[in-house]
Design a protein around this motif. Structure first.
Motif, PDB file in Angstrom:
ATOM      1  N   UNK A  72      -5.604   7.489  -2.888  1.00 58.01           N
ATOM      2  CA  UNK A  72      -7.037   7.184  -2.161  1.00 58.01           C
ATOM      3  C   UNK A  72      -6.804   5.505  -1.727  1.00 58.01           C
ATOM      4  N   UNK A  73      -7.920   5.305  -0.626  1.00 66.59           N
ATOM      5  CA  UNK A  73      -7.767   3.725  -0.513  1.00 66.59           C
ATOM      6  C   UNK A  73      -7.955   2.837  -1.762  1.00 66.59           C
ATOM      7  N   UNK A  74      -8.842   3.203  -2.387  1.00 64.22           N
ATOM      8  CA  UNK A  74      -8.853   2.088  -3.634  1.00 64.22           C
ATOM      9  C   UNK A  74      -7.691   2.184  -4.358  1.00 64.22           C
ATOM     10  N   UNK A  75      -7.076   3.293  -4.650  1.00 61.64           N
ATOM     11  CA  UNK A  75      -5.756   3.143  -5.304  1.00 61.64           C
ATOM     12  C   UNK A  75      -4.658   2.452  -4.513  1.00 61.64           C
ATOM     13  N   UNK A  76      -4.662   2.684  -3.216  1.00 64.58           N
ATOM     14  CA  UNK A  76      -3.530   1.704  -2.434  1.00 64.58           C
ATOM     15  C   UNK A  76      -3.932   0.218  -2.470  1.00 64.58           C
ATOM     16  N   UNK A  77      -5.443  -0.046  -2.375  1.00 67.66           N
ATOM     17  CA  UNK A  77      -5.522  -1.571  -2.247  1.00 67.66           C
ATOM     18  C   UNK A  77      -5.260  -2.164  -3.528  1.00 67.66           C
ATOM     19  N   UNK A  78      -5.610  -1.581  -4.665  1.00 65.94           N
ATOM     20  CA  UNK A  78      -5.103  -1.798  -5.914  1.00 65.94           C
ATOM     21  C   UNK A  78      -3.890  -1.942  -6.176  1.00 65.94           C
ATOM     22  N   UNK A  79      -2.981  -1.002  -5.747  1.00 67.18           N
ATOM     23  CA  UNK A  79      -1.496  -1.202  -5.830  1.00 67.18           C
ATOM     24  C   UNK A  79      -1.075  -2.178  -5.136  1.00 67.18           C
ATOM     25  N   UNK A  80      -1.514  -2.310  -3.866  1.00 71.77           N
ATOM     26  CA  UNK A  80      -1.167  -3.551  -2.864  1.00 71.77           C
ATOM     27  C   UNK A  80      -1.254  -4.864  -3.775  1.00 71.77           C
ATOM     28  N   UNK A 106      -0.115  -4.715  15.935  1.00 71.18           N
ATOM     29  CA  UNK A 106       0.597  -3.533  16.090  1.00 71.18           C
ATOM     30  C   UNK A 106      -0.304  -2.332  15.843  1.00 71.18           C
ATOM     31  N   UNK A 107      -1.004  -2.277  14.681  1.00 75.40           N
ATOM     32  CA  UNK A 107      -1.873  -0.911  14.390  1.00 75.40           C
ATOM     33  C   UNK A 107      -2.861  -1.324  13.265  1.00 75.40           C
ATOM     34  N   UNK A 108      -3.987  -0.616  13.538  1.00 74.74           N
ATOM     35  CA  UNK A 108      -5.035  -0.500  12.353  1.00 74.74           C
ATOM     36  C   UNK A 108      -4.704   0.653  11.362  1.00 74.74           C
ATOM     37  N   UNK A 109      -3.726   1.183  11.387  1.00 76.38           N
ATOM     38  CA  UNK A 109      -3.232   2.244  10.423  1.00 76.38           C
ATOM     39  C   UNK A 109      -3.332   1.608   8.818  1.00 76.38           C
ATOM     40  N   UNK A 110      -2.875   0.566   9.045  1.00 76.95           N
ATOM     41  CA  UNK A 110      -2.558  -0.304   7.507  1.00 76.95           C
ATOM     42  C   UNK A 110      -4.130  -0.400   6.970  1.00 76.95           C
ATOM     43  N   UNK A 111      -4.965  -0.914   7.780  1.00 71.16           N
ATOM     44  CA  UNK A 111      -6.312  -1.415   7.258  1.00 71.16           C
ATOM     45  C   UNK A 111      -6.940   0.097   6.983  1.00 71.16           C
ATOM     46  N   UNK A 112      -6.751   1.067   7.915  1.00 68.86           N
ATOM     47  CA  UNK A 112      -7.370   2.422   7.206  1.00 68.86           C
ATOM     48  C   UNK A 112      -6.758   2.952   6.100  1.00 68.86           C
ATOM     49  N   UNK A 113      -5.880   2.645   5.689  1.00 66.93           N
ATOM     50  CA  UNK A 113      -4.942   2.931   4.289  1.00 66.93           C
ATOM     51  C   UNK A 113      -5.849   2.479   3.249  1.00 66.93           C
ATOM     52  N   UNK A 114      -6.412   1.075   3.450  1.00 69.30           N
ATOM     53  CA  UNK A 114      -6.769   0.537   2.118  1.00 69.30           C
ATOM     54  C   UNK A 114      -8.160   0.033   2.173  1.00 69.30           C
TER      55      UNK A 114
END
Length: 118
Positions: A72-80, A106-114
């Motif tokens: 999930x985005x929340x799990x990824x931001x916590x991990x990061x 380059x891309x908004x893909x990373x922002x979308x992930x977290x």
């Protein structure tokens, strides 16, 4: 044939799977630009994470052990955030600046992930 391929692709690559993949792709691109010192610092920080977090990142697919640490985005931001806190200061600074640069140029893909946005 195109409809069959699109259907198969969408069955495998759900939006959630794509976000998790994009998160990992950024990490891979970050690693590819590192010199030896950066690689050592990256992996030193990576393996300082709790086993569930680093093993889940390597699992990287729904249903595999500890994948819930990243699905999930929340799990990824916590991990990061946890991961950056484990890195040596120069590697952490490089990673944060890479996150900003990647997201702007380059891309908004990373922002979308977290985040729940976009």
């Amino acid at each position: 044939l195109d409809k069959a391929a699109a259907s198969a692709y969408n069955a495998i690559w759900s939006p959630a799977n794509i976000m998790q993949r994009n998160f990992a792709v950024f990490g891979g691109e970050f690693l590819m630009k590192q010199k030896v010192e950066g690689l050592r610092g990256f992996f030193d920080g990576f393996f300082r994470l709790p086993l569930e977090q680093w093993a889940g990142f390597l699992a990287g697919w729904p249903g595999l052990p500890n994948n819930d640490q990243h699905e999930t985005w929340w799990a990824r931001i916590r991990y990061g955030l946890t991961f950056v806190s484990k890195l040596p200061p120069l590697v952490a600074l490089d990673m944060v600046s890479s996150i900003v640069g990647y997201s702007i140029f380059q891309s908004l893909a990373l922002i979308q992930c977290v985040t729940p946005f976009l």
